[in-house]
Design an enzyme around this catalytic site. Structure first.
Site, short mmCIF file in Angstrom:
data_model
loop_
_atom_site.label_atom_id
_atom_site.label_comp_id
_atom_site.label_asym_id
_atom_site.label_seq_id
_atom_site.Cartn_x
_atom_site.Cartn_y
_atom_site.Cartn_z
CG ASP A 44 28.83 -26.19 127.42
OD1 ASP A 44 28.58 -27.08 126.16
OD2 ASP A 44 27.92 -26.07 127.51
CE LYS A 92 22.77 -30.04 125.14
NZ LYS A 92 22.90 -28.43 124.93
CD GLN A 151 20.40 -25.01 125.62
OE1 GLN A 151 21.61 -26.40 126.58
NE2 GLN A 151 20.61 -25.19 124.64
N1 GUN Z 1 22.76 -23.60 123.33
C1 GUN Z 1 23.17 -23.94 121.83
N2 GUN Z 1 23.71 -25.05 121.72
C2 GUN Z 1 24.88 -25.05 123.06
C3 GUN Z 1 25.88 -25.72 123.83
O1 GUN Z 1 25.98 -26.30 123.30
N3 GUN Z 1 25.80 -25.46 124.61
C4 GUN Z 1 25.16 -24.66 125.46
N4 GUN Z 1 25.32 -24.82 126.64
N5 GUN Z 1 23.77 -23.71 124.98
C5 GUN Z 1 24.03 -24.38 124.46
#
Ligand code: GUN
Length: 298
Positions: free
Chosen positions: A121, A54, A98
């Site tokens: 998100d 990311k 995350q």
């Molecule tokens: N863990 C796995 N996929 C995601 C996501 O799209 N966002 C977040 N914050 N954590 C994740």
């Protein structure tokens, strides 16, 4: 006849090129650099990899990114303090904590602590509620937003179509259904949501014009569950044992690709399908957030 392949990889590259241009224009015309903060608690290798991807993608777009890595034993109060600091930081337009978080931290509490205006998100209950009621400013969750973008950009606009969604998760199935029934671009579909307790699943999936599968069950959708001419989007990412492979496993979707591609009109592969779209939509949300903060977007 073999299906058209809907490449998330190519569509993601197209969107990233557009984002790069709009980020450059924001800097040149408004002196504004979108900022994304990622917060990782602990050292789970998969989470480390995702957060790293990311941040790298953000950097490639010209988006400022800040990664905050915290010890696995960080307290809930400390994490809430970090989130409060990011909420107040004007250089940060998007906050991503995350998931999953270590067991001693209440995930819901942390998600609710994020300012909905920075919730790129789309997991905050305010974002979920605004999406469900199609009212006010919110960010669509990245994976379902990516699915919609793939459909529209590959020439399979869901408007007026019967979309069958297999899976009712909070991250994919439910928000996807909400996006698809909205009025306007990417919406105006008729949606059926199926799940593990749907009787005679195949009878429902065969009625789909567009079939989106997000169950997390390797290759569960077979050719006899799909009518000729259906557009199939596979959200699944599963690792299955494969002694023939050097790594001992292979990655596959929830759809039996080799079989279903012979009946579908179009199909997204795994890997190279929905996966690359998710991070791209996160970056798109971050740019939108910066524009909103500057009064350039609603
Ligand atoms: N863990 C796995 N996929 C995601 C996501 O799209 N966002 C977040 N914050 N954590 C994740």
């Amino acid at each position: 006849m073999s299906a058209q392949i809907i490449s998330g990889k190519d569509i993601a590259a197209e969107i990233r090129a557009e984002l790069k241009e709009s980020v450059a224009a924001l800097a040149a015309e408004h002196g504004l650099v979108p900022g994304l903060a990622t917060v990782l608690v602990g050292a789970d290798p998969a989470s480390q990899m995702y957060v790293g991807m990311k941040n790298k993608a953000a950097g490639e777009m010209g988006i400022h990114s800040r990664q905050i890595t915290l010890d696995p034993d960080t307290s809930e109060a400390e994490l809430l303090g970090v989130v409060a600091g990011l909420n107040a930081d004007e250089a940060i337009h998007g906050i991503l904590v995350q998931l999953p978080l270590p067991g001693h931290i209440d995930e819901g509490k942390v998600i609710e602590a994020i300012d909905p205006a920075k919730d790129v998100d789309g997991f905050h209950p305010v974002s979920v509620g605004r999406l469900a009621t199609d009212s006010g400013a919110f960010f669509p969750p990245c994976t379902p937003a990516g699915v919609v973008e793939m459909l529209v950009r590959s020439g399979h606009d869901p408007a007026g179509k019967h979309v069958v969604v297999v899976g009712r998760s909070n991250i994919v199935g439910r928000p996807l259904a909400s996006l698809l029934i909205r009025k306007g671009r990417g919406g105006d579909a008729t949606v059926t949501v199926c799940h593990s307790r749907t009787p005679d699943l195949a009878a429902v999936t065969r009625t789909a014009d567009i079939l989106v599968v997000a169950m997390g069950r390797p290759e569960m959708i077979t050719a006899e569950m799909v009518s000729a001419g259906t557009v199939v989007i596979d959200v699944g990412t599963n690792r299955v044992d494969d002694p023939a492979s050097e790594r001992g496993y292979r990655v596959c979707g929830d759809v039996l690709f080799d079989e279903v591609k012979e009946v579908a009109a179009a199909i997204s592969p795994v890997p190279g399908g929905v996966g690359p779209m998710t991070i791209t939509m996160l970056l798109a949300n971050t740019v939108t957030s910066a524009r909103r903060a500057a009064g350039l977007d609603d």
